[in-house]
Write a protein that holds these residues in place. Structure first.
Motif, PDB file in Angstrom:
ATOM      1  N   THR A  17     -18.532 -49.925 -40.820  1.00 22.20           N
ATOM      2  CA  THR A  17     -17.306 -49.517 -41.487  1.00 22.20           C
ATOM      3  C   THR A  17     -16.555 -48.467 -40.676  1.00 22.20           C
ATOM      4  O   THR A  17     -17.118 -47.863 -39.744  1.00 22.20           O
ATOM      5  N   PRO A  18     -15.301 -48.193 -41.014  1.00 21.65           N
ATOM      6  CA  PRO A  18     -14.583 -47.077 -40.374  1.00 21.65           C
ATOM      7  C   PRO A  18     -15.293 -45.741 -40.574  1.00 21.65           C
ATOM      8  O   PRO A  18     -15.229 -44.873 -39.700  1.00 21.65           O
ATOM      9  N   GLN A  19     -15.966 -45.580 -41.711  1.00 21.86           N
ATOM     10  CA  GLN A  19     -16.722 -44.343 -41.939  1.00 21.86           C
ATOM     11  C   GLN A  19     -17.876 -44.213 -40.941  1.00 21.86           C
ATOM     12  O   GLN A  19     -18.193 -43.101 -40.489  1.00 21.86           O
ATOM     13  N   ASP A  20     -18.491 -45.333 -40.578  1.00 24.01           N
ATOM     14  CA  ASP A  20     -19.522 -45.303 -39.541  1.00 24.01           C
ATOM     15  C   ASP A  20     -18.923 -44.859 -38.209  1.00 24.01           C
ATOM     16  O   ASP A  20     -19.542 -44.101 -37.459  1.00 24.01           O
ATOM     17  N   TRP A  21     -17.721 -45.341 -37.898  1.00 20.64           N
ATOM     18  CA  TRP A  21     -17.014 -44.933 -36.671  1.00 20.64           C
ATOM     19  C   TRP A  21     -16.773 -43.432 -36.679  1.00 20.64           C
ATOM     20  O   TRP A  21     -17.012 -42.744 -35.679  1.00 20.64           O
ATOM     21  N   VAL A  22     -16.307 -42.900 -37.814  1.00 19.64           N
ATOM     22  CA  VAL A  22     -16.030 -41.463 -37.922  1.00 19.64           C
ATOM     23  C   VAL A  22     -17.314 -40.658 -37.720  1.00 19.64           C
ATOM     24  O   VAL A  22     -17.328 -39.669 -36.980  1.00 19.64           O
ATOM     25  N   ARG A  23     -18.378 -41.085 -38.369  1.00 20.96           N
ATOM     26  CA  ARG A  23     -19.646 -40.356 -38.222  1.00 20.96           C
ATOM     27  C   ARG A  23     -20.126 -40.367 -36.776  1.00 20.96           C
ATOM     28  O   ARG A  23     -20.628 -39.348 -36.276  1.00 20.96           O
ATOM     29  N   TYR A  24     -19.965 -41.502 -36.102  1.00 24.56           N
ATOM     30  CA  TYR A  24     -20.382 -41.576 -34.697  1.00 24.56           C
ATOM     31  C   TYR A  24     -19.598 -40.599 -33.837  1.00 24.56           C
ATOM     32  O   TYR A  24     -20.174 -39.832 -33.055  1.00 24.56           O
ATOM     33  N   PHE A  25     -18.265 -40.608 -33.947  1.00 26.14           N
ATOM     34  CA  PHE A  25     -17.463 -39.739 -33.101  1.00 26.14           C
ATOM     35  C   PHE A  25     -17.624 -38.265 -33.471  1.00 26.14           C
ATOM     36  O   PHE A  25     -17.500 -37.386 -32.617  1.00 26.14           O
ATOM     37  N   LYS A  26     -17.926 -37.980 -34.727  1.00 23.48           N
ATOM     38  CA  LYS A  26     -18.211 -36.585 -35.085  1.00 23.48           C
ATOM     39  C   LYS A  26     -19.525 -36.136 -34.466  1.00 23.48           C
ATOM     40  O   LYS A  26     -19.646 -34.986 -34.020  1.00 23.48           O
ATOM     41  N   ARG A  27     -20.501 -37.027 -34.406  1.00 26.07           N
ATOM     42  CA  ARG A  27     -21.752 -36.676 -33.719  1.00 26.07           C
ATOM     43  C   ARG A  27     -21.515 -36.408 -32.242  1.00 26.07           C
ATOM     44  O   ARG A  27     -22.177 -35.561 -31.637  1.00 26.07           O
ATOM     45  N   GLU A  28     -20.561 -37.139 -31.653  1.00 26.61           N
ATOM     46  CA  GLU A  28     -20.235 -36.953 -30.245  1.00 26.61           C
ATOM     47  C   GLU A  28     -19.277 -35.778 -30.019  1.00 26.61           C
ATOM     48  O   GLU A  28     -18.880 -35.512 -28.886  1.00 26.61           O
ATOM     49  N   ASN A  29     -18.882 -35.085 -31.110  1.00 26.60           N
ATOM     50  CA  ASN A  29     -17.955 -33.946 -31.066  1.00 26.60           C
ATOM     51  C   ASN A  29     -16.558 -34.319 -30.580  1.00 26.60           C
ATOM     52  O   ASN A  29     -15.776 -33.448 -30.183  1.00 26.60           O
ATOM     53  N   THR A  30     -16.220 -35.609 -30.628  1.00 27.15           N
ATOM     54  CA  THR A  30     -14.886 -36.035 -30.218  1.00 27.15           C
ATOM     55  C   THR A  30     -13.840 -35.657 -31.247  1.00 27.15           C
ATOM     56  O   THR A  30     -12.712 -35.284 -30.914  1.00 27.15           O
ATOM     57  N   VAL A  91      -3.065 -51.739 -34.240  1.00 25.37           N
ATOM     58  CA  VAL A  91      -2.545 -50.758 -35.185  1.00 25.37           C
ATOM     59  C   VAL A  91      -3.369 -50.736 -36.469  1.00 25.37           C
ATOM     60  O   VAL A  91      -3.549 -49.672 -37.080  1.00 25.37           O
ATOM     61  N   THR A  92      -3.910 -51.872 -36.902  1.00 20.21           N
ATOM     62  CA  THR A  92      -4.738 -51.840 -38.104  1.00 20.21           C
ATOM     63  C   THR A  92      -6.088 -51.178 -37.847  1.00 20.21           C
ATOM     64  O   THR A  92      -6.662 -50.585 -38.766  1.00 20.21           O
ATOM     65  N   THR A  93      -6.593 -51.255 -36.626  1.00 23.52           N
ATOM     66  CA  THR A  93      -7.805 -50.507 -36.289  1.00 23.52           C
ATOM     67  C   THR A  93      -7.556 -49.007 -36.423  1.00 23.52           C
ATOM     68  O   THR A  93      -8.364 -48.275 -37.019  1.00 23.52           O
ATOM     69  N   LEU A  94      -6.410 -48.544 -35.912  1.00 22.08           N
ATOM     70  CA  LEU A  94      -6.049 -47.136 -36.076  1.00 22.08           C
ATOM     71  C   LEU A  94      -5.845 -46.787 -37.544  1.00 22.08           C
ATOM     72  O   LEU A  94      -6.253 -45.717 -38.003  1.00 22.08           O
ATOM     73  N   GLN A  95      -5.190 -47.668 -38.268  1.00 21.62           N
ATOM     74  CA  GLN A  95      -4.969 -47.442 -39.694  1.00 21.62           C
ATOM     75  C   GLN A  95      -6.310 -47.253 -40.421  1.00 21.62           C
ATOM     76  O   GLN A  95      -6.472 -46.319 -41.224  1.00 21.62           O
ATOM     77  N   GLU A  96      -7.247 -48.133 -40.151  1.00 19.00           N
ATOM     78  CA  GLU A  96      -8.566 -48.028 -40.776  1.00 19.00           C
ATOM     79  C   GLU A  96      -9.236 -46.686 -40.459  1.00 19.00           C
ATOM     80  O   GLU A  96      -9.799 -46.030 -41.343  1.00 19.00           O
ATOM     81  N   GLU A  97      -9.170 -46.289 -39.205  1.00 17.01           N
ATOM     82  CA  GLU A  97      -9.827 -45.040 -38.802  1.00 17.01           C
ATOM     83  C   GLU A  97      -9.154 -43.824 -39.420  1.00 17.01           C
ATOM     84  O   GLU A  97      -9.826 -42.877 -39.855  1.00 17.01           O
TER      85      GLU A  97
END
Length: 256
Positions: A17-30, A91-97
């Motif tokens: 999910t997009p939430q999984d993407w967010v958690r991954y990038f937060k772990r990477e400190n991005t 653009v929908t990928t960005l929208q989701e994120e």
């Protein structure tokens, strides 16, 4: 053959999910400390994006794969997102994120081709529904011809256009993500149906917004015409650029 190819897809959960993407990038400190603005304006034309960041007081945020600036005169409530390319998938990928990061209202403003005679280059068209002739929307919603914008946000956009004394027309758009396979017969068909414009993103954005239960409105500035069944491109005409700058002001106000 049904589309999507896997029958019954809509009843099943996503692999990630997009939430999984967010958690991954937060772990990477991005994006560890990033707080998404409530409202987002998607901007497709680089010259409009440059105009905005040169004429507004902005704060840049580094996000993967795009540029996002907070507009300081909105108190950080609205961001402008650009330089990500064109087309529904990106653009929908960005929208989701951005939804996963907390954004809840979206405006999509860009150029569109005109299918109807008597509409000038630079004219603003507010979208009331979008024909789903692209791929993304079909992975979010059950089969159907149209996707629809948020009525309340669309009404607010029209109200802001009226306040700025900006003339506009309201109608449907044909969203297709294969611009080099738009055919004369399709253009003739949709012209007879009363469809105003053709572009690449609207139906997909509207479908994602409906699926994720967020608000979106979209409007276009006529940048080229297919109305005479010959292509007349005017992407960099003064009327096109001026129309987009004016539409941007209305979109920003509607998100506040």
């Amino acid at each position: 053959m049904p589309f999507p190819n896997f029958a019954g897809k809509h009843a099943h959960d996503s692999f990630f999910t997009p939430q999984d993407w967010v958690r991954y990038f937060k772990r990477e400190n991005t994006i560890a400390n990033f707080a998404a603005p409530e409202g987002i304006i998607f901007c497709y034309q680089n010259y409009l994006f440059d105009y905005i960041i040169q004429n507004e007081e902005v704060e840049a945020f580094g996000l993967p794969f795009n540029e996002l600036y907070l507009l300081k005169n909105t108190g950080g409530r609205v961001g402008i997102c650009g330089r990500f390319g064109i087309g529904a998938p990106v653009v929908t990928t960005l929208q989701e994120e951005l939804i996963a990061l907390g954004s809840r209202k979206f405006m999509s403003i860009g150029a569109a081709g005109c299918l109807q005679k008597g509409i000038e280059i630079g004219q603003i068209i507010v979208c009331d529904k979008a024909i789903r002739d692209e791929g993304v929307s079909h992975h979010y919603l059950e089969p159907g011809k149209y996707a629809y914008p948020s009525p309340e946000l669309t009404t607010r956009l029209k109200s802001e256009l009226d306040k700025l004394s900006l003339g506009y027309q309201e109608g449907s758009t044909w969203t297709i993500d294969a611009p080099y396979r738009e055919t004369v017969e399709e253009a003739r068909h949709y012209q007879a149906e009363g469809v105003y414009t053709v572009e690449m993103e609207a139906a997909a954005l509207l479908a994602v917004a409906e699926y994720r239960k967020v608000e979106i409105a979209t409007a276009f500035v006529i940048s080229d015409s297919l109305a005479e069944l010959e292509w007349n491109p005017q992407f960099r005409a003064k009327a096109t650029k001026d129309g987009l700058a004016q539409l941007y002001q209305a979109a920003k106000a509607a998100l506040l």
